[in-house]
Write an enzyme that holds these catalytic residues in place. Structure first.
Site, PDB file in Angstrom:
ATOM      1  N   HIS A   9      27.351  19.195   6.976  1.00 43.36           N
ATOM      2  CA  HIS A   9      27.098  19.538   5.572  1.00 43.36           C
ATOM      3  C   HIS A   9      26.711  18.314   4.737  1.00 43.36           C
ATOM      4  O   HIS A   9      27.138  18.158   3.594  1.00 43.36           O
ATOM      5  CB  HIS A   9      28.336  20.207   4.950  1.00 43.36           C
ATOM      6  CG  HIS A   9      28.717  21.502   5.599  1.00 43.36           C
ATOM      7  ND1 HIS A   9      28.097  22.698   5.301  1.00 43.36           N
ATOM      8  CD2 HIS A   9      29.640  21.790   6.549  1.00 43.36           C
ATOM      9  CE1 HIS A   9      28.627  23.662   6.020  1.00 43.36           C
ATOM     10  NE2 HIS A   9      29.560  23.139   6.810  1.00 43.36           N
ATOM     11  N   ASP A  61      34.426  20.499   8.829  1.00 38.51           N
ATOM     12  CA  ASP A  61      34.196  21.764   9.530  1.00 38.51           C
ATOM     13  C   ASP A  61      32.757  21.894  10.021  1.00 38.51           C
ATOM     14  O   ASP A  61      31.854  21.216   9.534  1.00 38.51           O
ATOM     15  CB  ASP A  61      34.528  22.947   8.611  1.00 38.51           C
ATOM     16  CG  ASP A  61      33.655  22.966   7.359  1.00 38.51           C
ATOM     17  OD1 ASP A  61      33.379  21.871   6.821  1.00 38.51           O
ATOM     18  OD2 ASP A  61      33.257  24.060   6.913  1.00 38.51           O
ATOM     19  N   GLU A  62      32.569  22.766  10.983  1.00 35.23           N
ATOM     20  CA  GLU A  62      31.265  23.286  11.404  1.00 35.23           C
ATOM     21  C   GLU A  62      30.285  22.218  11.867  1.00 35.23           C
ATOM     22  O   GLU A  62      29.072  22.346  11.654  1.00 35.23           O
ATOM     23  CB  GLU A  62      30.647  24.129  10.286  1.00 35.23           C
ATOM     24  CG  GLU A  62      31.496  25.342   9.925  1.00 35.23           C
ATOM     25  CD  GLU A  62      30.868  26.215   8.853  1.00 35.23           C
ATOM     26  OE1 GLU A  62      30.982  27.436   8.960  1.00 35.23           O
ATOM     27  OE2 GLU A  62      30.267  25.658   7.906  1.00 35.23           O
ATOM     28  N   ALA A  63      30.776  21.173  12.526  1.00 41.01           N
ATOM     29  CA  ALA A  63      29.851  20.232  13.162  1.00 41.01           C
ATOM     30  C   ALA A  63      29.236  20.922  14.381  1.00 41.01           C
ATOM     31  O   ALA A  63      29.946  21.496  15.208  1.00 41.01           O
ATOM     32  CB  ALA A  63      30.594  18.968  13.580  1.00 41.01           C
TER      33      ALA A  63
END
Length: 544
Positions: free
Chosen positions: A250, A311-313
């Site tokens: 992000h 989060d969300e790598a």
């Protein structure tokens, strides 16, 4: 320091309070009061400014549309007839920016049949909660069931919402009003997801280019002065700010169209360069991270902890650079989980050892996260509460943000106009209660309803955020009230909160139509659990 404030005001109301107090004792008398401007603060100038500002705020709410003068209330006649007299005792008058024990927001409120009122609280946060109860009791022309004793204390210390200023910029005034709305729901956290792939609207010291190249218009960013103002504004009302700067995923906004920073960003999963992820093998990555974290530390030095996201790598995103694999082989990093762990350890070392911040760190986690967590880390759990058994051995503090039902943005479509999960109704949130599995070694400190901003802006903000998050605040303050109240009684309380928020200018979404608001016993005759069981029985009958 212990001190006393005497206030005289008008108070009327009902016992459809939200959230419900922990316990109360009611009498049988009904007293009418008549003077909404009869508010007095004796010796008010002797008390700290943050206490005075808190009283000013509630003076404004409780006398709305009556044009009562706050300054005049400092010299009003104590013997004024037909008005309540407040005696407020605080054990400590220091200004707080957060609380970490439920007792810090506890209060005792007593009102007798002669309209004398007394509040005992530990500090100005406890006073804020008591004044909110008084505020709710002032909404009609009569106060019922006197004498009244309320002994109140929240079940959880963390009761919040998350707002997202990266996908749509939210003006400072909208953030102020969000804090005001939280206060009248006895909620105490605004988690501020400041940055994301789309924009970085926080003006940085050394890398101001990041802000200026990603902002949406000339003035759509926040300065250090804005941050300081907002922290003070929230503190007075008993709300803490939790800032989030997300990484290593992000982060597209950190390097977009900046020639010397573009290379630290990996473009992931999109041809429109929307999703970005750090290359964690580059020294420049950590030079930029250190500078940004220094700004974060300087701007938010008064907050309790910071949120590093995490989060969300996307693991496959690292495949696009052979140099990353070479770095991993050279440094004995076996896989991409270990690579992200390497980034997190370096980031945390910068925070603790170079910047020397003592503030704790929160990270997003769900069942798919395999990253380690130090004992002092706060785990922000966005999986299902039922899945907590997967991390039952972790001894960390936990914040619960169940994807279902607490994510307030789902069900309205994503940024590209595609279907995005199923909308979670106010009933879905009502039936949710924090619960730890057997053998759980962590500590649930509270919960939070996130409102991600892809399809939310200042025009839809309060409609999306409330009235559903009011229900979360009700549960986190007193999860036991729903065990004994009738469903229509809760609907009555929710309707009162909807009307209250509309009265004070918050354009919240209605939870039902006006007929059901006026006839809750007809529309909501049974408890939610009983309703669910009835629906299941109907389905089973149809199958037969």
């Amino acid at each position: 320091m212990k001190f006393f404030i005497v206030i005289t005001i008008l108070i009327v109301g009902t016992y459809q309070l939200m959230p419900m107090p922990k316990q109360f004792v009611k009498g049988s008398k009904s007293i009418k009061v008549i003077n909404k401007c009869g508010i007095q603060f004796t010796n008010g100038n002797q008390y700290p400014e943050h206490v005075i500002e808190l009283l000013r705020h509630y003076h404004s709410l409780m006398t709305s549309k009556n044009e009562c003068n706050f300054e005049q209330s400092l010299n009003f006649n104590l013997k004024n007839q037909g008005a309540l007299r407040f005696h407020i005792s605080l054990q400590n008058d220091e200004q707080l920016y957060w609380v970490n024990k439920t007792q810090q927001e506890a209060y005792i409120l007593k009102i007798d049949e002669f309209l004398n009122i007394q509040i005992d609280a530990h500090n100005h946060w406890g006073l804020a909660r008591a004044l909110d109860t008084v505020h709710q009791l002032t909404e009609n022309d009569r106060i019922e069931f006197l004498p009244l004793i309320i002994e109140d204390e929240p079940a959880y210390t963390y009761r919040g919402v998350m707002v997202d200023t990266a996908r749509h910029f939210l003006p400072l005034k909208t953030l102020e009003r969000t804090i005001d709305a939280l206060a009248i729901n006895k909620m105490n956290v605004m988690h501020w997801h400041i940055t994301d792939d789309e924009s970085f609207p926080l003006l940085l010291t050394n890398y101001s280019r990041i802000t200026h190249t990603s902002k949406y218009s000339e003035n759509e960013y926040y300065t250090k002065s804005d941050v300081s103002y907002l922290i003070e504004y929230a503190s007075i009302r008993g709300v803490q700010i939790i800032p989030e700067i997300d990484s290593p995923a992000h982060v597209q906004s950190w390097g977009r169209n900046i020639s010397d920073l573009e290379y630290i960003i990996l473009n992931c999963g999109s041809t429109v360069k929307q999703y970005g992820q750090f290359d964690p093998t580059l020294d420049l990555t950590y030079d930029v991270v250190k500078s940004v974290l220094q700004d974060l530390s300087d701007m938010f030095s008064k907050v309790q902890f910071v949120h590093f996201g995490g989060d969300e790598a996307i693991k496959s995103c690292y495949n696009q650079r052979p140099s990353i694999k070479e770095f991993m082989d050279k440094n004995g990093i076996a896989d991409y989980i270990e690579l992200q762990t390497y980034y997190r350890e370096r980031q945390k070392s910068i925070w603790k050892n170079e910047i020397k911040s003592k503030q704790r760190i929160a990270y997003w986690y769900n069942k798919d996260d395999k990253l380690p967590a130090e004992d002092d880390d706060i785990i922000h759990w966005w999986g299902s509460t039922d899945e907590l058994e997967l991390v039952a051995n972790r001894t960390n503090d936990f914040i619960l943000s169940d994807y279902h039902p607490l994510y307030l943005d789902i069900g309205v479509g994503n940024a590209f106009g595609n279907t995005y999960q199923t909308y979670q109704t106010w009933k879905d949130i009502y039936k949710w209660t924090p619960k730890a599995p057997v053998g759980f070694k962590g500590k649930i400190i509270g919960g939070e309803a996130p409102l991600w901003g892809e399809t939310n802006n200042e025009n839809t903000h309060f409609q999306r955020l409330f009235i559903r998050s009011s229900i979360l605040g009700d549960t986190l303050w007193n999860p036991f009230s729903k065990q004994s109240e009738k469903f229509y009684e809760f609907a009555d309380r929710l309707g009162q909160m909807e009307d209250r928020m509309n009265k004070y200018g918050f354009p919240v979404s209605p939870f039902t139509h006006d007929y059901c608001k006026k006839h809750t016993k007809i529309c909501f005759p049974i408890l939610y659990g009983e309703e669910e069981a009835s629906i299941r029985q109907q389905h089973q009958f149809k199958e037969l």
